[in-house]
Design a protein around this motif. Sequence first.
Motif, mmCIF file in Angstrom:
data_model
loop_
_atom_site.group_PDB
_atom_site.id
_atom_site.type_symbol
_atom_site.label_atom_id
_atom_site.label_comp_id
_atom_site.label_asym_id
_atom_site.label_seq_id
_atom_site.Cartn_x
_atom_site.Cartn_y
_atom_site.Cartn_z
ATOM 1 N N ALA A 1 56.820 49.707 -7.545
ATOM 2 C CA ALA A 1 56.031 48.464 -7.585
ATOM 3 C C ALA A 1 54.997 48.344 -6.468
ATOM 4 C CB ALA A 1 56.946 47.244 -7.601
ATOM 5 N N TYR B 1 53.622 44.477 -13.654
ATOM 6 C CA TYR B 1 53.244 44.740 -12.269
ATOM 7 C C TYR B 1 51.899 44.101 -11.977
ATOM 8 C CZ TYR B 1 56.789 48.423 -12.523
ATOM 9 O OH TYR B 1 57.954 49.123 -12.680
ATOM 10 N N ILE C 1 56.691 43.216 -8.970
ATOM 11 C CA ILE C 1 57.260 43.470 -10.304
ATOM 12 C C ILE C 1 57.955 42.200 -10.800
ATOM 13 C CG2 ILE C 1 59.372 44.399 -9.277
ATOM 14 C CD1 ILE C 1 59.695 46.193 -11.738
#
Length: 143
Positions: A89, A111, A116
């Motif tokens: 992420a 994302y 995330i």
Amino acid sequence: MGYLVMPSGRLNLPKSDEVAAVVAAQAAMAGRDGWYKPDAFPSNDTLADVAGEAGASVIRDGDWIEFGYDDEGDPKWSGQATAFYVAIAPFVRSGTVQIEGEDGARWSYTYADGQITQQGWNGWDGSIEPFGEYVSSPPLDHP
């Protein structure tokens, strides 16, 4: 044995950040249950090399990575799969990966700017957020 998954989607993860994303994913996966064993995979330098352990195949297209079904492996979900998606992420600028489980459960990871967010109910562990608590049935606002 395991929970079969079929991922799909596309993430903007610059090629210049791939090595750092791989290192982060490997470290996160090593601390969770699953099939990834760091000593058995010493030369994984790309996300495509480690994605199979997260139940996916990955193809790079410039600064984008495309996720698909790993038809050459055994694409099963595990704690390591969740760790993989969470660990990358910080390196992802944007995009979404959808996951469909063997029982028809669907969830996705969106994302944005290194963060995330999970949408939907993870059919493997019953959570509505990465590493979240088990929810016995999907809430109405999380299909």
